[in-house]
Design a protein around this motif. Structure first.
Motif, PDB file in Angstrom:
ATOM      1  N   ILE A  40      35.041  34.053  38.449  1.00  0.00           N
ATOM      2  CA  ILE A  40      36.256  34.862  38.387  1.00  0.00           C
ATOM      3  C   ILE A  40      35.911  35.835  39.276  1.00  0.00           C
ATOM      4  O   ILE A  40      35.067  36.835  39.325  1.00  0.00           O
ATOM      5  N   GLY A  42      37.678  39.299  41.503  1.00  0.00           N
ATOM      6  CA  GLY A  42      38.232  40.627  41.162  1.00  0.00           C
ATOM      7  C   GLY A  42      37.346  41.324  40.297  1.00  0.00           C
ATOM      8  O   GLY A  42      36.112  41.071  39.804  1.00  0.00           O
ATOM      9  N   THR A  44      38.548  43.498  37.640  1.00  0.00           N
ATOM     10  CA  THR A  44      39.132  44.442  36.616  1.00  0.00           C
ATOM     11  C   THR A  44      39.338  43.462  35.379  1.00  0.00           C
ATOM     12  O   THR A  44      39.157  42.144  35.505  1.00  0.00           O
ATOM     13  N   ASP A  47      41.660  40.630  35.309  1.00  0.00           N
ATOM     14  CA  ASP A  47      41.189  39.367  36.282  1.00  0.00           C
ATOM     15  C   ASP A  47      40.203  38.434  35.307  1.00  0.00           C
ATOM     16  O   ASP A  47      40.538  37.195  35.255  1.00  0.00           O
ATOM     17  N   ALA A  51      41.875  34.455  33.489  1.00  0.00           N
ATOM     18  CA  ALA A  51      40.999  33.230  34.217  1.00  0.00           C
ATOM     19  C   ALA A  51      41.298  32.162  33.129  1.00  0.00           C
ATOM     20  O   ALA A  51      41.651  32.446  31.734  1.00  0.00           O
ATOM     21  N   GLN A  77      30.657  37.860  40.504  1.00  0.00           N
ATOM     22  CA  GLN A  77      32.102  37.391  40.111  1.00  0.00           C
ATOM     23  C   GLN A  77      32.081  36.572  38.659  1.00  0.00           C
ATOM     24  O   GLN A  77      32.311  35.234  38.686  1.00  0.00           O
ATOM     25  N   LYS A 154      34.063  43.289  33.612  1.00  0.00           N
ATOM     26  CA  LYS A 154      34.465  42.397  34.646  1.00  0.00           C
ATOM     27  C   LYS A 154      33.467  42.966  36.031  1.00  0.00           C
ATOM     28  O   LYS A 154      33.801  44.199  36.519  1.00  0.00           O
ATOM     29  N   ASP A 156      32.462  42.185  40.190  1.00  0.00           N
ATOM     30  CA  ASP A 156      32.899  41.492  41.322  1.00  0.00           C
ATOM     31  C   ASP A 156      31.774  41.213  41.872  1.00  0.00           C
ATOM     32  O   ASP A 156      31.596  39.848  42.514  1.00  0.00           O
TER      33      ASP A 156
END
Length: 577
Positions: A40, A42, A44, A47, A51, A77, A154, A156
């Protein structure tokens, strides 16, 4: 169970008198459910929620003993959801603190249902320790009532973690000292069919001399992770003994007879090992005694490793109470740090070093304290300038100085030079440090001692023998990158520094016995100065020892005394200090 007139979850009828076997999940205290959603983009929470596989189709599901995720897995991610029932011990509003990377959100239900979850806030990146920058206050809660608690995070790229701590109503405990939420305050549902543990190696009995330490270890095979360990002595948990191996404190003969075992926990299930016994025989402590150890915790994408606990015993000269330092630059004038000695007491020693980053070797996967000691390191990036560590205010005395060096895997050669400046003249060592992969293939300490730059030997530590601090109490250690290879930007690697006191070797005096006609001569050397000569007619717990008549009390030098051999009875002699 036999059912009739029931449809399955697709709406299809279940045949008459069908027999269906099923497992009922059970609620277990002290565990958290962790769900991971991969691939996934992003950074945040939005985000994560956007998904397609969130929330019902996680890629990984595991169970943790604390409300945290720490680089598990070590990927880029992805997002994660942590959930548990929070059961407060007291009524009132509770303060929840978060450490997170990247964005996180904390949600709390008004009861046990997901339908009533309410957001306590969305939080930007907040590095440990807990502080008021990432604080959420709950509505008033009722003691002993369960509330569904959900944490979302989340990531990145690089590090990913989420840790939640809680401060109950009326508490003034400093946020930075709060533990991660766990224990009886949390619970979750687990599948009782999983969490099985197979012991590939059980703890074994140990016989060792007094003044030494004993090591107990296990090797297990599981289908789930993470795996947790809790060692016990005589059935009582040993605080902080939570690795696959446990090393005892220094032992005395009074420790003989103790028993040790370990509880291995995974996915909500506890499995107990067999019991091992300890036998301690008489012995003398080594003249090499640890004085102080510094462990650089490390950073980067190295996964969990973290500080060592006070009871973690590691090092060539085994010691506990390692000073686990997070960061890479230390100056007592601006960031004073109290360093503990090996006994856990404040020492006068301070550290000065100007590194540029902390990184990791990957050795923590060995599962023991030595792997944790060697996991992190500090360095000066891609520079080839020397990195100098200065230990200030070192008490006068004779020491061995050990410098541990295991580097990052992706480098052709960790060619390094180590020199030391103190109260004398000492050699410069030109060596080739191992990487984490080499150590994990054969976990052991290997000394490097080459002084020839054209023929460096390989290993994971250098040792300067019988050194003394300079007149101002300083010891300066210099580490320089010497490889023709440009390196990997994480060089040179210093995992830990250890000061070991070199004490005078104490030679215990021995008695001499010479038999003659009708008499026996008992003699002793000059090293028996301060001892007394005693005898008894029988050995054992009820033995009655008394000073031999006519012998010096105490002994003041070499000498002898005649003892009668008449009567045919036994007589035993000893020197007692």
């Amino acid at each position: 169970i036999t059912v009739n007139g029931i449809t399955d979850d697709t709406g299809a009828p279940i045949g008459l008198n069908s027999t269906v076997n099923f497992t009922a999940w059970k609620l277990v205290s002290g565990w958290v459910t962790r769900e991971v959603y991969l691939g996934i983009a992003g950074a945040t929470v939005a985000d994560l929620e956007a998904a397609p596989n969130y929330p019902d189709n996680p890629d990984q599901v595991s169970w943790s003993k604390t409300f945290e995720l720490n680089n598990e897995p070590l990927l880029n991610q992805y997002g994660a959801r942590l959930s548990a029932f929070f059961r407060p011990a007291s009524s009132g509003a509770h303060e929840f603190y978060l450490n997170n990377d990247d964005e996180a959100e904390l949600r709390l239900s008004t009861d046990q249902s997901a339908a009533n979850l309410q957001s306590l806030g969305i939080f930007p990146l907040n590095a440990p320790p807990f502080d008021a920058n990432s604080l959420a206050t709950s509505p008033a809660l009722t003691a002993d009532q369960s509330y569904l608690l959900v944490g979302l995070v989340k990531q990145d790229a690089a590090d990913v973690y989420l840790q939640v701590g809680v401060r109950p109503p009326g508490s003034t405990q400093a946020p930075e000292t709060l533990p991660v939420l766990g224990g009886f305050l949390i619970s979750t549902f687990v599948n009782p069919d999983i969490g099985n543990v197979t012991f590939k190696r059980q703890p074994t009995n140990v016989t060792i001399a007094a003044g030494s330490r004993a090591r107990f270890s296990v090797s297990v095979e599981t289908t789930e992770s993470p795996v947790y360990y809790q060692w016990r002595a005589r059935g009582i948990n040993i605080p902080g003994a939570v690795r696959s191996a446990y090393v005892t404190p220094v032992l005395a003969t009074s420790d003989s007879g103790k028993t040790y075992d370990v509880i291995v926990s995974v996915a909500g299930k506890d499995t107990l090992s067999t019991t091992a016994s300890l036998t301690v025989t008489p012995g003398q402590p080594s003249n090499l005694q640890p004085y102080l150890g510094i462990n650089f915790v490390g950073g980067g994408g190295g996964g969990p490793g973290g500080p060592m606990s006070a009871v973690d015993v590691a090092g060539v000269v085994q010691q506990e109470n390692w000073n686990s330092l997070t960061g890479f630059a230390f100056d007592p004038a601006t960031t004073p740090i109290t360093l503990l000695d090996a006994g856990g007491n404040n020492s006068p020693v301070t550290l000065t070093v100007a590194g540029t980053e902390s990184w990791y070797s990957g050795t923590t996967t060995t599962g023991d304290a030595d792997g944790a000691l060697l996991q992190g390191f500090i360095d000066v990036g891609a520079a080839t300038d020397p990195m100098t560590f200065t230990l200030n205010n070192v008490p006068a005395g004779t020491y061995n100085v050990l410098i541990y060096s295991i580097g990052f895997d992706f480098s052709a050669a960790y060619d390094e030079a180590f020199s030391l400046t103190g109260g004398g003249t000492y050699p410069t060592y030109h060596v080739k440090a191992e990487t984490g992969l080499s150590y994990k293939a054969n976990p052991a300490y290997r000394r490097m001692s080459s002084t020839n730059q054209s023929a460096p030997d390989s290993g994971n530590y250098v040792q300067f023998d019988s050194i003394s601090p300079a007149a101002d109490g300083s010891l300066a250690i210099s580490a320089t990158w010497e490889s023709a290879n440009a390196g990997n930007g994480h060089q040179p690697a210093i995992n830990a520094i250890q000061l070991v006191k070199v004490l005078p070797v104490v030679v215990q005096p021995n008695l001499g016995v010479t038999a003659g006609a009708g008499n026996i001569t008992i003699s002793w050397p000059a090293s028996a100065n301060g001892f007394v000569l005693e005898s008894t007619a029988a050995l054992g717990a009820t033995a009655s020892w008394s000073v031999v008549a006519g012998s010096p009390n105490p002994i003041t030098g070499a000498g002898s005394i005649n003892a009668s051999a008449a009567g045919g009875g036994s007589q035993f002699y000893r020197l007692r200090e």
